[in-house]
Design a protein around this motif. Structure first.
Motif, PDB file in Angstrom:
ATOM      1  N   GLY A   1       0.827  -1.206   0.000  1.00 56.77           N
ATOM      2  CA  GLY A   1       0.000   0.000   0.000  1.00 56.77           C
ATOM      3  C   GLY A   1       0.861   1.254   0.000  1.00 56.77           C
ATOM      4  N   GLY A   2       0.216   2.393  -0.228  1.00 51.89           N
ATOM      5  CA  GLY A   2       0.927   3.657  -0.357  1.00 51.89           C
ATOM      6  C   GLY A   2       1.189   4.347   0.954  1.00 51.89           C
ATOM      7  N   GLY A   3       2.245   3.930   1.621  1.00 48.27           N
ATOM      8  CA  GLY A   3       2.658   4.573   2.873  1.00 48.27           C
ATOM      9  C   GLY A   3       4.175   4.548   2.949  1.00 48.27           C
ATOM     10  N   ILE A   4       4.716   5.336   3.889  1.00 50.76           N
ATOM     11  CA  ILE A   4       6.169   5.404   4.058  1.00 50.76           C
ATOM     12  C   ILE A   4       6.776   4.007   4.277  1.00 50.76           C
ATOM     13  CG2 ILE A   4       7.973   6.245   5.647  1.00 50.76           C
ATOM     14  CD1 ILE A   4       6.897   8.458   3.931  1.00 50.76           C
TER      15      ILE A   4
ATOM     16  N   PHE B   1       6.112   5.768  -3.508  1.00 55.12           N
ATOM     17  CA  PHE B   1       7.044   5.626  -2.370  1.00 55.12           C
ATOM     18  C   PHE B   1       8.258   4.769  -2.746  1.00 55.12           C
ATOM     19  CE2 PHE B   1       3.021   6.828  -0.596  1.00 55.12           C
ATOM     20  CZ  PHE B   1       3.346   7.687   0.451  1.00 55.12           C
TER      21      PHE B   1
ATOM     22  N   ALA C   1      -0.114   0.040   8.712  1.00 55.71           N
ATOM     23  CA  ALA C   1       0.910   1.050   8.997  1.00 55.71           C
ATOM     24  C   ALA C   1       0.290   2.414   8.758  1.00 55.71           C
ATOM     25  CB  ALA C   1       2.109   0.862   8.077  1.00 55.71           C
ATOM     26  N   MET C   2       0.324   3.240   9.775  1.00 56.95           N
ATOM     27  CA  MET C   2      -0.217   4.600   9.622  1.00 56.95           C
ATOM     28  C   MET C   2       0.103   5.411  10.877  1.00 56.95           C
ATOM     29  SD  MET C   2      -4.180   3.387   9.885  1.00 56.95           S
ATOM     30  CE  MET C   2      -3.826   1.918   8.937  1.00 56.95           C
TER      31      MET C   2
ATOM     32  N   SER D   1      -0.626   4.302  -5.425  1.00 57.19           N
ATOM     33  CA  SER D   1       0.026   5.167  -4.419  1.00 57.19           C
ATOM     34  C   SER D   1       1.356   4.578  -3.970  1.00 57.19           C
ATOM     35  CB  SER D   1      -0.856   5.339  -3.191  1.00 57.19           C
ATOM     36  OG  SER D   1      -2.141   5.714  -3.545  1.00 57.19           O
TER      37      SER D   1
ATOM     38  N   THR E   1      -2.586   0.260   4.176  1.00 57.58           N
ATOM     39  CA  THR E   1      -3.033   1.627   4.504  1.00 57.58           C
ATOM     40  C   THR E   1      -4.454   1.597   5.074  1.00 57.58           C
ATOM     41  OG1 THR E   1      -3.863   1.827   2.270  1.00 57.58           O
ATOM     42  CG2 THR E   1      -1.656   2.713   2.664  1.00 57.58           C
ATOM     43  N   ALA E   2      -4.835   2.735   5.668  1.00 54.11           N
ATOM     44  CA  ALA E   2      -6.221   2.873   6.139  1.00 54.11           C
ATOM     45  C   ALA E   2      -7.165   2.675   4.962  1.00 54.11           C
ATOM     46  CB  ALA E   2      -6.410   4.266   6.742  1.00 54.11           C
ATOM     47  N   ASP E   3      -6.716   3.132   3.805  1.00 55.33           N
ATOM     48  CA  ASP E   3      -7.539   3.054   2.594  1.00 55.33           C
ATOM     49  C   ASP E   3      -7.773   1.598   2.153  1.00 55.33           C
ATOM     50  OD1 ASP E   3      -8.660   4.274   0.118  1.00 55.33           O
ATOM     51  OD2 ASP E   3      -6.923   3.265  -0.777  1.00 55.33           O
ATOM     52  N   ILE E   4      -6.706   0.806   2.095  1.00 54.83           N
ATOM     53  CA  ILE E   4      -6.886  -0.582   1.611  1.00 54.83           C
ATOM     54  C   ILE E   4      -7.666  -1.394   2.649  1.00 54.83           C
ATOM     55  CG2 ILE E   4      -4.596  -1.476   2.366  1.00 54.83           C
ATOM     56  CD1 ILE E   4      -6.172  -2.526  -0.873  1.00 54.83           C
TER      57      ILE E   4
ATOM     58  N   LYS F   1     -11.256  -0.612   2.046  1.00 55.13           N
ATOM     59  CA  LYS F   1     -11.772  -1.285   0.844  1.00 55.13           C
ATOM     60  C   LYS F   1     -12.091  -2.754   1.153  1.00 55.13           C
ATOM     61  CE  LYS F   1      -9.295   1.355  -2.678  1.00 55.13           C
ATOM     62  NZ  LYS F   1      -8.260   1.275  -3.706  1.00 55.13           N
TER      63      LYS F   1
ATOM     64  N   MET G   1      -4.574   8.151  12.785  1.00 58.80           N
ATOM     65  CA  MET G   1      -5.298   7.361  11.775  1.00 58.80           C
ATOM     66  C   MET G   1      -5.628   5.981  12.346  1.00 58.80           C
ATOM     67  SD  MET G   1      -3.312   8.050   8.167  1.00 58.80           S
ATOM     68  CE  MET G   1      -4.501   7.500   6.950  1.00 58.80           C
TER      69      MET G   1
ATOM     70  N   THR H   1      -0.104  -0.817  -5.106  1.00 59.32           N
ATOM     71  CA  THR H   1      -1.170   0.126  -5.461  1.00 59.32           C
ATOM     72  C   THR H   1      -0.496   1.284  -6.213  1.00 59.32           C
ATOM     73  OG1 THR H   1      -0.926   1.405  -3.424  1.00 59.32           O
ATOM     74  CG2 THR H   1      -2.481  -0.437  -3.365  1.00 59.32           C
TER      75      THR H   1
ATOM     76  N   ASP I   1      -9.208  -1.577  -7.606  1.00 61.20           N
ATOM     77  CA  ASP I   1      -7.841  -1.583  -8.140  1.00 61.20           C
ATOM     78  C   ASP I   1      -7.347  -3.036  -8.113  1.00 61.20           C
ATOM     79  OD1 ASP I   1      -7.179  -2.118  -5.510  1.00 61.20           O
ATOM     80  OD2 ASP I   1      -6.076  -0.262  -5.171  1.00 61.20           O
TER      81      ASP I   1
HETATM   82  C1  LIG Z   1       3.911  11.104   2.507  1.00 62.07           C
HETATM   83  C2  LIG Z   1       2.671  10.293   2.730  1.00 62.07           C
HETATM   84  C3  LIG Z   1       2.696   9.236   3.605  1.00 62.07           C
HETATM   85  C4  LIG Z   1       1.560   8.470   3.821  1.00 62.07           C
HETATM   86  N1  LIG Z   1       1.636   7.414   4.694  1.00 62.07           N
HETATM   87  C5  LIG Z   1       0.522   6.684   4.934  1.00 62.07           C
HETATM   88  C6  LIG Z   1       0.555   5.621   5.846  1.00 62.07           C
HETATM   89  O1  LIG Z   1       1.592   5.301   6.445  1.00 62.07           O
HETATM   90  N2  LIG Z   1      -0.573   4.915   6.070  1.00 62.07           N
HETATM   91  C7  LIG Z   1      -1.737   5.215   5.435  1.00 62.07           C
HETATM   92  O2  LIG Z   1      -2.742   4.550   5.696  1.00 62.07           O
HETATM   93  N3  LIG Z   1      -1.788   6.229   4.545  1.00 62.07           N
HETATM   94  C8  LIG Z   1      -0.706   6.959   4.277  1.00 62.07           C
HETATM   95  N4  LIG Z   1      -0.761   7.992   3.380  1.00 62.07           N
HETATM   96  C9  LIG Z   1      -2.018   8.246   2.664  1.00 62.07           C
HETATM   97  C10 LIG Z   1      -2.190   7.261   1.527  1.00 62.07           C
HETATM   98  O3  LIG Z   1      -1.088   7.326   0.634  1.00 62.07           O
HETATM   99  C11 LIG Z   1      -3.481   7.505   0.802  1.00 62.07           C
HETATM  100  O4  LIG Z   1      -4.587   7.239   1.669  1.00 62.07           O
HETATM  101  C12 LIG Z   1      -3.613   6.676  -0.440  1.00 62.07           C
HETATM  102  O5  LIG Z   1      -4.864   6.957  -1.043  1.00 62.07           O
HETATM  103  C13 LIG Z   1      -3.515   5.202  -0.157  1.00 62.07           C
HETATM  104  O6  LIG Z   1      -3.697   4.468  -1.323  1.00 62.07           O
HETATM  105  P1  LIG Z   1      -3.593   2.885  -1.365  1.00 62.07           P
HETATM  106  O7  LIG Z   1      -4.352   2.370  -0.220  1.00 62.07           O
HETATM  107  O8  LIG Z   1      -4.228   2.568  -2.675  1.00 62.07           O
HETATM  108  O9  LIG Z   1      -2.166   2.550  -1.361  1.00 62.07           O
HETATM  109  C14 LIG Z   1       0.370   8.758   3.133  1.00 62.07           C
HETATM  110  C15 LIG Z   1       0.356   9.827   2.228  1.00 62.07           C
HETATM  111  C16 LIG Z   1       1.480  10.580   2.030  1.00 62.07           C
HETATM  112  C17 LIG Z   1       1.424  11.725   1.060  1.00 62.07           C
END
Ligand SMILES: Cc1cc2nc3c(=O)[nH]c(=O)nc-3n(C[C@H](O)[C@H](O)[C@H](O)COP(=O)(O)O)c2cc1C
Length: 396
Positions: A9-12, A42, A117-118, A38, A85-88, A91, A122, A36, A99
Motif C-alpha cells: 500500500g501507499g505509505g512510508i 514511495f 501502517a499509519m 500510491s 493503509t487505512a484506505d486498503i 476497501k 489514523m 497500489t 484496483d
Molecule cells: C507522505 C505520505 C505518507 C503516507 N503514509 C501513509 C501511511 O503510512 N498509512 C496510510 O494509511 N496512509 C498513508 N498515506 C495516505 C495514503 O497514501 C493515501 O490514503 C492513499 O490513497 C492510499 O492508497 P492505497 O491504499 O491505494 O495505497 C500517506 C500519504 C502521504 C502523502
C-alpha cells in the motif's frame, strides 16, 4: 514453498516491504508483488520486479493478462498486505474492488495477512478500528502495528511491524497445523534461570530461551494472548507480554501468578534445580583460600507444583533436557510431573538443545501420542506441539 501475493500500500513503510519480499524469497516462496498506484510513489515498481519471482503488478487493465485479479487470486496460497493503509483496509472491509490489489483479494479464497501502517491518529480513528474488527471477524490475520518512530519524526502506535515479524506471521499462517487461538491465553516460560552466589557471580545454564520464544511467537501468530516468563529477554513481539525474571524462585512466583485464566502452559525454561543456600551480600574474595565449598539447596519443581494445583481447565506442556536414557526419563517425568505433554531433547546431540536454532525431540502425551522430530527448527517443534495440545483438547 508457497505462492504468495505481496500487496504493498501507499505509505512510508512501503520500503519495509522490500525487506519482507527478500525474506519471503529467501525462504523459497514464489512471490508476486502487487503495488497500489500510491505505493509506486514511495518505492519503484522496478525494485520489486527485480527481487520477486515475477514482475511486480500495478494495474487491473494494463497487464498482459486480460483478467489478472482472478488469476492472481486463485493462484495465491496466501496474500500478505504490508504495509496496509487505512484506505486498503477500508476497501477490504467494505467489499470495494476498484484496483488490482483489492480486486485480487476479493477474487481469492486464500488466507490474508494484513500489516497495518499509519500515523497514530489514523490508527485510532473509529472507522479504521471498525474496519479492522470486520476483517478480524472475517478471519483475516492482523499483524498488530507497534509503538515507535513514525513518519515526520512522530512517535506513536501505528508503525508497521518489522519485516521479520510479518514473515513470522506468514510462516505460522501457512503451517497446515494452524489452530485458531483467538481468545486463548498461553503462558510460556523460557531461558536459563540464574542463582546468585554473591553480587557478581551466579550459577546458570546454557539455555538461550530460543525454544520458549518460538512457542510464544507461534501462539501469538495464531491469535493467542501470550505471556512469556523469561530469564533471557528477547525483542518485542506482537501479543507477547514479557515478564523478565532471574532466579528459579522469581520464575516460580511469576508462573503461578500468570497461570491464572491460562488455557495452556508451556514450561520450556531450563530452571536451576538448586540454589545457593547462603547468598553472600559482598563479593567472595579469593585471598587466603585454596578451595571453597558452596552449599546448595533444592529449588521447588515449578511444573509439578503448577500441574498439581491445577483446576482442570489448563493443559501443561513440560520440557526435559536429558543426556542419557531419554525415553525412560521422559515416561517417568510425564507421570511424576502430572503434565499432559512432555517434550524431551537429548542435549548431547548436535543441532539440538541449548542455544541452537534447531532441535531434535521426542514428544509423549498422556493420551499415548508419540512424535519424534529430528533436527527441525525450534519453530517447527512449537507448531507440532501446540497443534498436538489443541488436538488433545478437542478429543477430551
Ligand atoms: C507522505 C505520505 C505518507 C503516507 N503514509 C501513509 C501511511 O503510512 N498509512 C496510510 O494509511 N496512509 C498513508 N498515506 C495516505 C495514503 O497514501 C493515501 O490514503 C492513499 O490513497 C492510499 O492508497 P492505497 O491504499 O491505494 O495505497 C500517506 C500519504 C502521504 C502523502
Amino acid at each position: 514453498m508457497a505462492r504468495i501475493v505481496l500487496g504493498v500500500g501507499g505509505g512510508i513503510a512501503a520500503y519495509k516491504a522490500v525487506y519482507l519480499l527478500r525474506t519471503l524469497m529467501a525462504e523459497g516462496h514464489f512471490v508476486t508483488p502487487i503495488l497500489t498506484e500510491s505505493a509506486t510513489k514511495f518505492v519503484g515498481q522496478t525494485t520489486f520486479s527485480a527481487l520477486a519471482s515475477e514482475p511486480a503488478k500495478v494495474s487491473l487493465f494494463e497487464d498482459a493478462d486480460p483478467i489478472p485479479h482472478t488469476h492472481l487470486g486463485r493462484f495465491a496460497d496466501l496474500i500478505c498486505i504490508a504495509p496496509a493503509t487505512a484506505d486498503i483496509i477500508s476497501k477490504l472491509a467494505n467489499g470495494v474492488a476498484n484496483d488490482l490489489l483489492s480486486a485480487t483479494v476479493m477474487a481469492s479464497r486464500a488466507q490474508v495477512v494484513i500489516a497495518p501502517a499509519m500515523h497514530e491518529e489514523m490508527w485510532e480513528n473509529f472507522a479504521v478500528q471498525k474496519n479492522v474488527r470486520v476483517l478480524l471477524e472475517a478471519g483475516y490475520i492482523i499483524v498488530p502495528p507497534s509503538h515507535g518512530s513514525l513518519a515526520a519524526g512522530d512517535i506513536g502506535v501505528g508503525r508497521m511491524a518489522e519485516p521479520d515479524v510479518v514473515a513470522d506471521f506468514v510462516r505460522c499462517t501457512l503451517a497446515s497445523e494452524r489452530v485458531d487461538l483467538a481468545g486463548k491465553k498461553v503462558v510460556v516460560s523460557a531461558g536459563g534461570t540464574r542463582e546468585a552466589i554473591d553480587p557478581v557471580r551466579f550459577i546458570g545454564n546454557r539455555s538461550s530461551g530460543k525454544q520458549g520464544i518460538a512457542f510464544a511467537k507461534v501462539a501469538a501468530c495464531w491469535g493467542a494472548e501470550v505471556v512469556l516468563v523469561t530469564a533471557n529477554p528477547s525483542p518485542e513481539f506482537p501479543r507477547v507480554r514479557q515478564v523478565v525474571v532471574t532466579s528459579a524462585a522469581e520464575m516460580s512466583e511469576a508462573m503461578h501468578l500468570e497461570r491464572d485464566r491460562a488455557d495452556l502452559v508451556v514450561m520450556a525454561a531450563a530452571v536451576s534445580d538448586f540454589r545457593v543456600q547462603t547468598f553472600s551480600s559482598t563479593k567472595i574474595k579469593r585471598e587466603g583460600r585454596s578451595r571453597m565449598t558452596l552449599e546448595l539447596e533444592a529449588n521447588s519443581d515449578i511444573l509439578a507444583s503448577l500441574a498439581a494445583s491445577e483446576l482442570g481447565c489448563c493443559l501443561y506442556v513440560g520440557f526435559a533436557a536429558e543426556t542419557d536414557a531419554l525415553e525412560e526419563n521422559l515416561v517417568k517425568k510425564l507421570y511424576s510431573k502430572g503434565v499432559d505433554i512432555i517434550v524431551g531433547n537429548d542435549v548431547t546431540k548436535p543441532g539440538a538443545g541449548f542455544d541452537t536454532d534447531t532441535n531434535s525431540v521426542t514428544v509423549l502425551s498422556k493420551s499415548g501420542d508419540r512424535l519424534t522430530l529430528e533436527e527441525v527448527s525450534k519453530e517447527t517443534v512449537a507448531v507440532k506441539v501446540l497443534a498436538l495440545a489443541y488436538e488433545m483438547r478437542e478429543r477430551s
